[in-house]
Design a protein around this motif. Structure first.
Motif, PDB file in Angstrom:
ATOM      1  N   ILE A  17       1.013  -1.160  -0.206  1.00  0.00           N
ATOM      2  CA  ILE A  17      -0.103  -0.022   0.007  1.00  0.00           C
ATOM      3  C   ILE A  17       0.642   1.137  -0.014  1.00  0.00           C
ATOM      4  N   HIS A  20       2.166   1.870  -3.121  1.00  0.00           N
ATOM      5  CA  HIS A  20       0.943   1.836  -4.631  1.00  0.00           C
ATOM      6  C   HIS A  20       1.153   3.071  -5.440  1.00  0.00           C
ATOM      7  N   ARG A  23      -0.819   6.155  -4.830  1.00  0.00           N
ATOM      8  CA  ARG A  23      -0.812   6.800  -3.498  1.00  0.00           C
ATOM      9  C   ARG A  23      -0.204   8.241  -3.803  1.00  0.00           C
ATOM     10  N   ASP A 113       8.687  10.577   1.668  1.00  0.00           N
ATOM     11  CA  ASP A 113       8.264   9.269   0.840  1.00  0.00           C
ATOM     12  C   ASP A 113       9.471   8.846  -0.216  1.00  0.00           C
ATOM     13  N   GLY A 152       4.589   7.464   2.828  1.00  0.00           N
ATOM     14  CA  GLY A 152       4.561   6.424   1.973  1.00  0.00           C
ATOM     15  C   GLY A 152       5.636   5.494   2.596  1.00  0.00           C
ATOM     16  N   SER A 174       1.745   3.577   6.145  1.00  0.00           N
ATOM     17  CA  SER A 174       3.067   3.742   5.631  1.00  0.00           C
ATOM     18  C   SER A 174       4.096   3.182   6.298  1.00  0.00           C
ATOM     19  N   GLU A 221      -5.897   6.402   7.832  1.00  0.00           N
ATOM     20  CA  GLU A 221      -6.061   6.714   6.252  1.00  0.00           C
ATOM     21  C   GLU A 221      -7.480   6.393   5.836  1.00  0.00           C
ATOM     22  N   GLY A 225      -6.759   2.735   2.118  1.00  0.00           N
ATOM     23  CA  GLY A 225      -5.459   3.294   1.695  1.00  0.00           C
ATOM     24  C   GLY A 225      -5.626   4.842   1.312  1.00  0.00           C
ATOM     25  N   ALA A 226      -4.703   5.687   1.226  1.00  0.00           N
ATOM     26  CA  ALA A 226      -4.768   6.913   1.097  1.00  0.00           C
ATOM     27  C   ALA A 226      -5.253   7.301  -0.430  1.00  0.00           C
ATOM     28  N   HIS A 227      -4.879   6.155  -1.176  1.00  0.00           N
ATOM     29  CA  HIS A 227      -5.024   6.320  -2.877  1.00  0.00           C
ATOM     30  C   HIS A 227      -6.499   6.317  -3.200  1.00  0.00           C
ATOM     31  N   LYS A 230      -7.948  10.646  -1.851  1.00  0.00           N
ATOM     32  CA  LYS A 230      -6.858  11.314  -1.710  1.00  0.00           C
ATOM     33  C   LYS A 230      -7.466  12.977  -1.106  1.00  0.00           C
TER      34      LYS A 230
END
Length: 270
Positions: A17, A20, A23, A113, A152, A174, A221, A225-227, A230
């Motif tokens: 993740i 990703h 992300r 990241d 990340g 992360s 998140e 996940g954050a993606h 956003k």
């Protein structure tokens, strides 16, 4: 792994993740969280490293310096940004901006990241290790608040070069480690294919590091996940930054430096 619903997530899932392709990166968060961003370039020595972006911005009327190690959003941009692996001139640029922030009494916000600092021959010839070490030393005594957020991958000294903060936060999925799971497996077991097993041994998740007192807080998140959402993630990070700025502005500089020193001196004691 279902990309919408995450159940019984393990360390290797979190690695995937954190890496990703969709992300959100540091550049995205700068655009969505801050206003009036003016990017500043170059280390006044060698050149401009596009793996690290930084400059002056404002957040709810508060002037700050924001610095991000950032990956690209597509193949072309990833190549341009060296896949988020900074060269020494990137760390020197970051330090230049931090010293400028200190001079003008601006808090420093760092987004991290990176799989690690670039380990190419040119980077070594230009003093990669020295550049990171210089950042560690200077950040430890910088007379302005520093907030570091791992969004990340937080790989090795490449991440640590921007992570000597008064407050260190990690997004929920992360990772933060001395090196990649693949690298760890190659060294320990001479088999990089055992990266999944290595990720469990290394204790690299936000939850592990909070338990070990390495970080201060985990930012939750959106589900999946954050993606997956956003904008919601950016709003959550913005709230955390504003809360911390309010908290840190009430601490005088001498106390701030003493607390920062003690924080890293005692880090990992459990």
């Amino acid at each position: 792994m279902n990309k919408d619903i995450i159940k019984d997530i393990n360390s290797w899932d979190k690695v995937n993740i954190a890496r990703h392709k969709d992300r959100p990166n540091g550049k995205y968060y700068i655009e969505k969280i801050f206003s009036n961003f003016i990017e500043l370039h170059g280390d006044r020595n060698f050149g401009d490293d596009k793996a690290i972006i930084g400059g002056i911005a404002s957040i709810n009327g508060i002037n700050v310096t924001v610095i991000a190690i950032t990956k690209g959003e597509n193949t072309k941009e990833n190549i341009e940004r060296n896949f988020g692996m900074p060269n020494p001139e990137g760390y020197r640029k970051a330090l230049r901006l931090m010293k400028q922030a200190e001079k003008f009494n601006r808090p420093v916000i760092c987004f991290i990241d990176t799989p690690g600092a670039f380990c190419g021959i040119g980077a070594e010839e230009r003093g990669q290790g020295q550049a990171i070490a210089q950042n560690l030393m200077e950040m430890s005594r910088l007379k302005t608040p520093i907030i570091s957020i791992i969004i990340g991958e937080g790989g090795s000294g490449g991440a640590l070069g921007l992570a000597v903060g008064d407050r260190i936060l990690m997004l929920e999925h992360s990772i933060y480690s001395i090196l990649s799971p693949e690298g760890f497996a190659s060294i320990l077991w001479k088999d990089g294919s055992k990266a999944k097993e290595a990720s469990e041994v290394m204790k690299i998740t936000a939850q592990d590091l909070k338990e070990f007192n390495i970080i201060d807080k985990i930012i939750r998140e959106p589900r999946g996940g954050a993606h997956r959402h956003k904008i919601r993630m950016a709003i959550g990070i913005k709230k955390e930054i504003l809360d911390l700025l309010k908290e840190l502005e009430n601490i005088d500089k001498d106390t701030l430096l003493e607390e920062r020193y003690n924080k890293f001196r005692n880090m990992g004691n459990f």
